[in-house]
Design a protein around this motif. Structure first.
Motif, PDB file in Angstrom:
ATOM      1  N   GLU A 104     -27.784  -2.005  41.273  1.00 41.64           N
ATOM      2  CA  GLU A 104     -28.535  -3.225  41.006  1.00 41.64           C
ATOM      3  C   GLU A 104     -27.568  -4.358  40.694  1.00 41.64           C
ATOM      4  OE1 GLU A 104     -31.597  -2.816  38.012  1.00 41.64           O
ATOM      5  OE2 GLU A 104     -31.542  -4.960  37.640  1.00 41.64           O
ATOM      6  N   ASP A 105     -27.821  -5.506  41.291  1.00 44.05           N
ATOM      7  CA  ASP A 105     -26.970  -6.680  41.056  1.00 44.05           C
ATOM      8  C   ASP A 105     -27.042  -7.112  39.594  1.00 44.05           C
ATOM      9  OD1 ASP A 105     -28.046  -8.064  44.213  1.00 44.05           O
ATOM     10  OD2 ASP A 105     -26.274  -6.848  43.761  1.00 44.05           O
ATOM     11  N   LYS A 106     -25.894  -7.473  39.028  1.00 43.35           N
ATOM     12  CA  LYS A 106     -25.928  -8.008  37.687  1.00 43.35           C
ATOM     13  C   LYS A 106     -24.781  -8.971  37.438  1.00 43.35           C
ATOM     14  CE  LYS A 106     -23.674  -4.054  35.471  1.00 43.35           C
ATOM     15  NZ  LYS A 106     -23.763  -3.043  34.404  1.00 43.35           N
ATOM     16  N   VAL A 107     -25.043  -9.890  36.525  1.00 45.69           N
ATOM     17  CA  VAL A 107     -24.063 -10.883  36.099  1.00 45.69           C
ATOM     18  C   VAL A 107     -24.013 -10.823  34.576  1.00 45.69           C
ATOM     19  CG1 VAL A 107     -23.489 -13.337  36.034  1.00 45.69           C
ATOM     20  CG2 VAL A 107     -24.502 -12.341  38.104  1.00 45.69           C
ATOM     21  N   VAL A 108     -22.826 -10.644  34.036  1.00 43.38           N
ATOM     22  CA  VAL A 108     -22.665 -10.491  32.594  1.00 43.38           C
ATOM     23  C   VAL A 108     -21.738 -11.573  32.066  1.00 43.38           C
ATOM     24  CG1 VAL A 108     -21.870  -8.971  30.753  1.00 43.38           C
ATOM     25  CG2 VAL A 108     -23.022  -8.005  32.747  1.00 43.38           C
ATOM     26  N   GLN A 109     -22.187 -12.270  31.026  1.00 49.52           N
ATOM     27  CA  GLN A 109     -21.373 -13.320  30.431  1.00 49.52           C
ATOM     28  C   GLN A 109     -20.937 -12.926  29.030  1.00 49.52           C
ATOM     29  OE1 GLN A 109     -24.259 -16.731  32.059  1.00 49.52           O
ATOM     30  NE2 GLN A 109     -22.380 -17.540  31.158  1.00 49.52           N
ATOM     31  N   SER A 110     -19.752 -13.360  28.693  1.00 49.69           N
ATOM     32  CA  SER A 110     -19.254 -13.112  27.340  1.00 49.69           C
ATOM     33  C   SER A 110     -18.392 -14.286  26.887  1.00 49.69           C
ATOM     34  CB  SER A 110     -18.437 -11.816  27.299  1.00 49.69           C
ATOM     35  OG  SER A 110     -17.288 -11.936  28.117  1.00 49.69           O
ATOM     36  N   GLU A 164     -14.269 -29.106  16.837  1.00 49.96           N
ATOM     37  CA  GLU A 164     -13.843 -30.139  17.787  1.00 49.96           C
ATOM     38  C   GLU A 164     -12.340 -30.070  17.997  1.00 49.96           C
ATOM     39  OE1 GLU A 164     -15.378 -33.946  16.306  1.00 49.96           O
ATOM     40  OE2 GLU A 164     -16.411 -34.147  18.219  1.00 49.96           O
ATOM     41  N   GLY A 165     -11.935 -30.192  19.250  1.00 55.68           N
ATOM     42  CA  GLY A 165     -10.518 -30.164  19.574  1.00 55.68           C
ATOM     43  C   GLY A 165     -10.037 -28.802  20.039  1.00 55.68           C
ATOM     44  N   ASP A 166     -10.817 -27.759  19.718  1.00 59.36           N
ATOM     45  CA  ASP A 166     -10.426 -26.419  20.155  1.00 59.36           C
ATOM     46  C   ASP A 166     -10.576 -26.288  21.670  1.00 59.36           C
ATOM     47  OD1 ASP A 166     -11.774 -24.510  17.310  1.00 59.36           O
ATOM     48  OD2 ASP A 166      -9.956 -25.748  17.554  1.00 59.36           O
ATOM     49  N   THR A 167      -9.908 -25.280  22.211  1.00 61.95           N
ATOM     50  CA  THR A 167     -10.069 -24.906  23.620  1.00 61.95           C
ATOM     51  C   THR A 167     -10.844 -23.603  23.688  1.00 61.95           C
ATOM     52  OG1 THR A 167      -8.033 -26.003  24.357  1.00 61.95           O
ATOM     53  CG2 THR A 167      -8.851 -24.185  25.718  1.00 61.95           C
ATOM     54  N   VAL A 168     -11.806 -23.518  24.582  1.00 65.22           N
ATOM     55  CA  VAL A 168     -12.615 -22.305  24.703  1.00 65.22           C
ATOM     56  C   VAL A 168     -12.544 -21.773  26.128  1.00 65.22           C
ATOM     57  CG1 VAL A 168     -14.210 -22.930  22.862  1.00 65.22           C
ATOM     58  CG2 VAL A 168     -14.749 -23.548  25.217  1.00 65.22           C
ATOM     59  N   THR A 169     -12.695 -20.463  26.233  1.00 68.24           N
ATOM     60  CA  THR A 169     -12.743 -19.801  27.533  1.00 68.24           C
ATOM     61  C   THR A 169     -13.990 -18.933  27.577  1.00 68.24           C
ATOM     62  OG1 THR A 169     -10.337 -19.761  27.753  1.00 68.24           O
ATOM     63  CG2 THR A 169     -11.598 -18.206  29.109  1.00 68.24           C
ATOM     64  N   LEU A 170     -14.839 -19.210  28.541  1.00 70.92           N
ATOM     65  CA  LEU A 170     -16.060 -18.435  28.724  1.00 70.92           C
ATOM     66  C   LEU A 170     -15.884 -17.534  29.943  1.00 70.92           C
ATOM     67  CD1 LEU A 170     -18.680 -21.292  28.214  1.00 70.92           C
ATOM     68  CD2 LEU A 170     -17.426 -19.976  26.499  1.00 70.92           C
ATOM     69  N   ASN A 171     -16.419 -16.331  29.837  1.00 74.02           N
ATOM     70  CA  ASN A 171     -16.217 -15.344  30.894  1.00 74.02           C
ATOM     71  C   ASN A 171     -17.502 -14.992  31.620  1.00 74.02           C
ATOM     72  OD1 ASN A 171     -13.288 -14.424  30.292  1.00 74.02           O
ATOM     73  ND2 ASN A 171     -14.300 -14.384  28.313  1.00 74.02           N
ATOM     74  N   CYS A 172     -17.361 -14.690  32.880  1.00 74.67           N
ATOM     75  CA  CYS A 172     -18.493 -14.255  33.695  1.00 74.67           C
ATOM     76  C   CYS A 172     -17.992 -13.158  34.626  1.00 74.67           C
ATOM     77  CB  CYS A 172     -19.049 -15.426  34.497  1.00 74.67           C
ATOM     78  SG  CYS A 172     -20.358 -14.982  35.653  1.00 74.67           S
ATOM     79  N   SER A 173     -18.621 -12.003  34.555  1.00 76.79           N
ATOM     80  CA  SER A 173     -18.254 -10.933  35.491  1.00 76.79           C
ATOM     81  C   SER A 173     -19.503 -10.541  36.272  1.00 76.79           C
ATOM     82  CB  SER A 173     -17.672  -9.729  34.743  1.00 76.79           C
ATOM     83  OG  SER A 173     -18.631  -9.184  33.875  1.00 76.79           O
ATOM     84  N   TYR A 174     -19.309 -10.042  37.449  1.00 75.17           N
ATOM     85  CA  TYR A 174     -20.458  -9.765  38.301  1.00 75.17           C
ATOM     86  C   TYR A 174     -20.272  -8.488  39.105  1.00 75.17           C
ATOM     87  CZ  TYR A 174     -17.481 -11.938  41.888  1.00 75.17           C
ATOM     88  OH  TYR A 174     -16.447 -12.257  42.731  1.00 75.17           O
ATOM     89  N   GLU A 175     -21.411  -7.895  39.379  1.00 69.79           N
ATOM     90  CA  GLU A 175     -21.472  -6.779  40.342  1.00 69.79           C
ATOM     91  C   GLU A 175     -22.620  -7.143  41.270  1.00 69.79           C
ATOM     92  OE1 GLU A 175     -20.559  -3.442  36.922  1.00 69.79           O
ATOM     93  OE2 GLU A 175     -21.905  -2.894  38.561  1.00 69.79           O
ATOM     94  N   VAL A 176     -22.282  -7.762  42.361  1.00 67.15           N
ATOM     95  CA  VAL A 176     -23.291  -8.284  43.281  1.00 67.15           C
ATOM     96  C   VAL A 176     -22.857  -7.982  44.700  1.00 67.15           C
ATOM     97  CG1 VAL A 176     -24.445 -10.363  44.127  1.00 67.15           C
ATOM     98  CG2 VAL A 176     -23.941 -10.138  41.691  1.00 67.15           C
ATOM     99  N   THR A 177     -23.754  -7.392  45.457  1.00 67.65           N
ATOM    100  CA  THR A 177     -23.454  -7.154  46.871  1.00 67.65           C
ATOM    101  C   THR A 177     -23.660  -8.457  47.640  1.00 67.65           C
ATOM    102  OG1 THR A 177     -25.741  -6.478  47.233  1.00 67.65           O
ATOM    103  CG2 THR A 177     -24.139  -4.739  46.770  1.00 67.65           C
ATOM    104  N   ASN A 178     -22.924  -8.598  48.704  1.00 70.60           N
ATOM    105  CA  ASN A 178     -23.047  -9.783  49.571  1.00 70.60           C
ATOM    106  C   ASN A 178     -22.808 -11.089  48.823  1.00 70.60           C
ATOM    107  OD1 ASN A 178     -23.781  -8.139  51.842  1.00 70.60           O
ATOM    108  ND2 ASN A 178     -25.825  -8.007  50.966  1.00 70.60           N
ATOM    109  N   PHE A 179     -21.824 -11.073  47.949  1.00 70.89           N
ATOM    110  CA  PHE A 179     -21.451 -12.275  47.188  1.00 70.89           C
ATOM    111  C   PHE A 179     -21.133 -13.416  48.152  1.00 70.89           C
ATOM    112  CE2 PHE A 179     -19.346 -14.545  43.725  1.00 70.89           C
ATOM    113  CZ  PHE A 179     -18.409 -15.315  44.397  1.00 70.89           C
ATOM    114  N   ARG A 180     -21.644 -14.617  47.820  1.00 71.85           N
ATOM    115  CA  ARG A 180     -21.266 -15.796  48.593  1.00 71.85           C
ATOM    116  C   ARG A 180     -20.562 -16.827  47.724  1.00 71.85           C
ATOM    117  NH1 ARG A 180     -24.286 -18.715  53.062  1.00 71.85           N
ATOM    118  NH2 ARG A 180     -25.547 -19.587  51.393  1.00 71.85           N
ATOM    119  N   SER A 181     -21.111 -17.087  46.544  1.00 66.39           N
ATOM    120  CA  SER A 181     -20.490 -18.079  45.680  1.00 66.39           C
ATOM    121  C   SER A 181     -20.885 -17.820  44.231  1.00 66.39           C
ATOM    122  CB  SER A 181     -20.912 -19.499  46.085  1.00 66.39           C
ATOM    123  OG  SER A 181     -22.300 -19.669  45.877  1.00 66.39           O
ATOM    124  N   LEU A 182     -20.125 -18.427  43.325  1.00 61.87           N
ATOM    125  CA  LEU A 182     -20.430 -18.345  41.895  1.00 61.87           C
ATOM    126  C   LEU A 182     -20.584 -19.765  41.374  1.00 61.87           C
ATOM    127  CD1 LEU A 182     -18.908 -15.963  39.306  1.00 61.87           C
ATOM    128  CD2 LEU A 182     -18.991 -18.404  38.793  1.00 61.87           C
TER     129      LEU A 182
END
Lengths: 115, 109
Positions: free
Chosen positions: B1-7, B15-33
């Motif tokens: 089953e296709d899924k997209v997981v964010q963390s 204010e002023g900090d730098t942040v990094t957001l993550n996205c991982s996926y298990e999707v067949t026939n991926f075209r774009s994110l």
């Protein structure tokens, strides 16, 4: 250029009633998507219309239905409303199958409350 | 089953900090994110990524896709209170979109 518009902004219904939500896509867009966003949950895909046809539907019961009109606007109908149908309903439009890579643009949503 | 997981699911920074957001996926026939920012109601489009390793930038926001790792990151530098929002990641596969549950970012003054 006007963005995606949705009406009404808010809708209050009682259990068992029917709700009709409307969406007008960006000019030139032929695809319309409907999503449900319940509190604390992500966007759940409901329906996809393109060129007047239903192309795909998510895991929702048949009481969720809709249609797309010749001008590409769309309507979402929810019959026999249940309390758990309370959510923000978002509509998005895109160039659809007539384009290459596809990007969705969202409307402001309709907040449906079922009492 | 296709899924997209964010963390992470949520993040509080100053204010002023730098942040990094993550996205991982298990999707067949991926075209774009795609990345979206949702402040009150309508998610607004940020980036579309189709090719691995090519960074997209817009002001203080940037994003990159790693097709080998099936993931993407969204970076926000010098955060401001106006960056407070839910950031949604979605994968498009032939006109079908699968969304993650989002990362709720709160930036404190």
């Amino acid at each position: 250029e006007a963005g995606v518009t949705q009406s009404p902004t808010h809708l209050i219904k009682t259990r068992g009633q029917q709700a009709t939500l409307r969406c007008s896509p960006i000019s030139g867009h032929t695809s319309v998507y409907w999503y449900q966003q319940a509190l604390g949950l992500g966007l759940q895909f409901l329906l996809w219309y393109d060129e007047g046809e239903e192309r795909n539907r998510g895991n929702f019961p048949p009481r969720f239905s809709g249609r797309q009109f010749p001008n590409y606007s769309s309507e979402l109908n929810v019959n026999a409303l249940e309390l758990e149908d309370s959510a923000l309903y978002l509509c998005a439009s895109s160039l659809g199958t007539s384009g290459g890579y596809d990007t969705q643009y969202f409307g402001p949503g309709t907040r449906l409350t079922v009492l | 089953e296709d899924k997209v997981v964010q963390s992470p699911l949520s993040l509080v920074v100053h204010e002023g900090d730098t942040v990094t957001l993550n996205c991982s996926y298990e999707v067949t026939n991926f075209r774009s994110l795609l990345w979206y920012k949702q402040e009150k109601k309508a998610p607004t489009f940020l980036f579309m990524l189709t090719s691995s390793g090519i960074e997209k930038k817009s002001g203080r926001l940037s994003s990159i896709l790693d097709k080998k790792e099936l993931s993407s990151i969204l970076n926000i530098t010098a955060t401001q209170t106006g960056d407070s929002a839910i950031y949604l990641c979605a994968v498009e596969k032939t006109y079908k979109y699968i969304f993650g549950t989002g990362t709720r970012l709160k930036v404190l003054a």
